[in-house]
Write an enzyme that holds these catalytic residues in place. Sequence first.
Site, PDB file in Angstrom:
ATOM      1  N   LYS A  53       0.811  -1.222   0.000  1.00  0.00           N
ATOM      2  CA  LYS A  53       0.000   0.000   0.000  1.00  0.00           C
ATOM      3  C   LYS A  53       0.838   1.264   0.000  1.00  0.00           C
ATOM      4  O   LYS A  53       0.537   2.225  -0.713  1.00  0.00           O
ATOM      5  CB  LYS A  53      -0.923   0.041   1.223  1.00  0.00           C
ATOM      6  CG  LYS A  53      -2.072  -0.913   1.225  1.00  0.00           C
ATOM      7  CD  LYS A  53      -3.034  -0.627   2.366  1.00  0.00           C
ATOM      8  CE  LYS A  53      -2.382  -0.592   3.722  1.00  0.00           C
ATOM      9  NZ  LYS A  53      -1.754  -1.859   4.113  1.00  0.00           N
ATOM     10  N   LYS A  60      -2.324   9.449   6.727  1.00  0.00           N
ATOM     11  CA  LYS A  60      -2.276   8.118   7.334  1.00  0.00           C
ATOM     12  C   LYS A  60      -3.196   8.129   8.528  1.00  0.00           C
ATOM     13  O   LYS A  60      -2.971   8.855   9.507  1.00  0.00           O
ATOM     14  CB  LYS A  60      -0.847   7.770   7.757  1.00  0.00           C
ATOM     15  CG  LYS A  60      -0.691   6.381   8.367  1.00  0.00           C
ATOM     16  CD  LYS A  60      -0.836   5.287   7.324  1.00  0.00           C
ATOM     17  CE  LYS A  60      -0.586   3.907   7.931  1.00  0.00           C
ATOM     18  NZ  LYS A  60      -0.682   2.828   6.931  1.00  0.00           N
ATOM     19  N   GLY A  94      -4.914   3.433   4.460  1.00  0.00           N
ATOM     20  CA  GLY A  94      -5.411   2.697   5.606  1.00  0.00           C
ATOM     21  C   GLY A  94      -4.326   1.903   6.298  1.00  0.00           C
ATOM     22  O   GLY A  94      -3.142   1.989   5.970  1.00  0.00           O
ATOM     23  N   ALA A  95      -4.752   1.103   7.273  1.00  0.00           N
ATOM     24  CA  ALA A  95      -3.847   0.216   8.005  1.00  0.00           C
ATOM     25  C   ALA A  95      -4.318  -1.212   7.767  1.00  0.00           C
ATOM     26  O   ALA A  95      -5.432  -1.573   8.151  1.00  0.00           O
ATOM     27  CB  ALA A  95      -3.863   0.536   9.497  1.00  0.00           C
ATOM     28  N   GLY A  97       0.535  -4.679  -5.812  1.00  0.00           N
ATOM     29  CA  GLY A  97       1.502  -3.892  -5.049  1.00  0.00           C
ATOM     30  C   GLY A  97       2.943  -4.326  -5.187  1.00  0.00           C
ATOM     31  O   GLY A  97       3.850  -3.539  -4.892  1.00  0.00           O
ATOM     32  N   ASP A 149       4.849   5.552   7.584  1.00  0.00           N
ATOM     33  CA  ASP A 149       4.490   5.370   6.169  1.00  0.00           C
ATOM     34  C   ASP A 149       4.451   6.689   5.409  1.00  0.00           C
ATOM     35  O   ASP A 149       4.887   6.759   4.255  1.00  0.00           O
ATOM     36  CB  ASP A 149       3.140   4.659   6.064  1.00  0.00           C
ATOM     37  CG  ASP A 149       3.212   3.205   6.498  1.00  0.00           C
ATOM     38  OD1 ASP A 149       4.332   2.663   6.581  1.00  0.00           O
ATOM     39  OD2 ASP A 149       2.150   2.610   6.752  1.00  0.00           O
TER      40      ASP A 149
END
Length: 238
Positions: free
Chosen positions: A15, A37, A110-111, A170, A50
Amino acid sequence: MSVLMVTGTGTGVGKTVVTAALAATARATGRSVAVLKAAQTGVRDDEPGDVDEVARLAGPLTTTELARYREPLAPATAARREGRAPVRPGRIAAAASELAEVHDLVLVEGAGGLLVRLDAEGGTLADVAGLLRAPVLVVTQAGLGTLNATELTARELRSRGLELPGLVIGSWPEPADLAARCNLADLPDVTGAPLLGAVPAGAGELAPAAFRAAAADWLAPRLGGRWDTAVFRAGRAL
């Protein structure tokens, strides 16, 4: 598409690197970009997260991290274990809306997967997308085992009436095995969503200048790039 949600079919699917490629591609066309984030987990306060990695690869942009928890757990669990308040969908949506007022593109990363819990009430990234009425780009894996998780994610988005513009692989391996090559046709088939890109494995290890120069080659025109699905599939035909 002023706000674009970026989710994955799980943890470690790429991601952050895909978000960086989206940001770099948008910046190359002169668009102002912000990356939000929602919740960073598994990173200490003195370590880059991130959003820092996205900025390193993509170049200068606005970065916002709403919550950070030390343990590598779901945000709701990590917040509970640290005795801290969770970050809730409404706060994330409000932050994204505020960024969208002054940026051409806001990427909300997202996480983990779409339904990873943000708080004890079960709030998820899908709820954030619903509040914003924002499209959700799904980052998925290339190889064996990806079809089930990707189809389930697509079904959940559609059951909520959320837009799924497409899928991005990804981390595309070269050489690719049989499952990965078959999945180029099977992923769109099982999800009803087009493939909109494939980021090469190891892209995040490129020097930032090389990453920025190549990013548009990994994303389809709908995402601002020049990646061609038909050409990519033809070059890896069975």
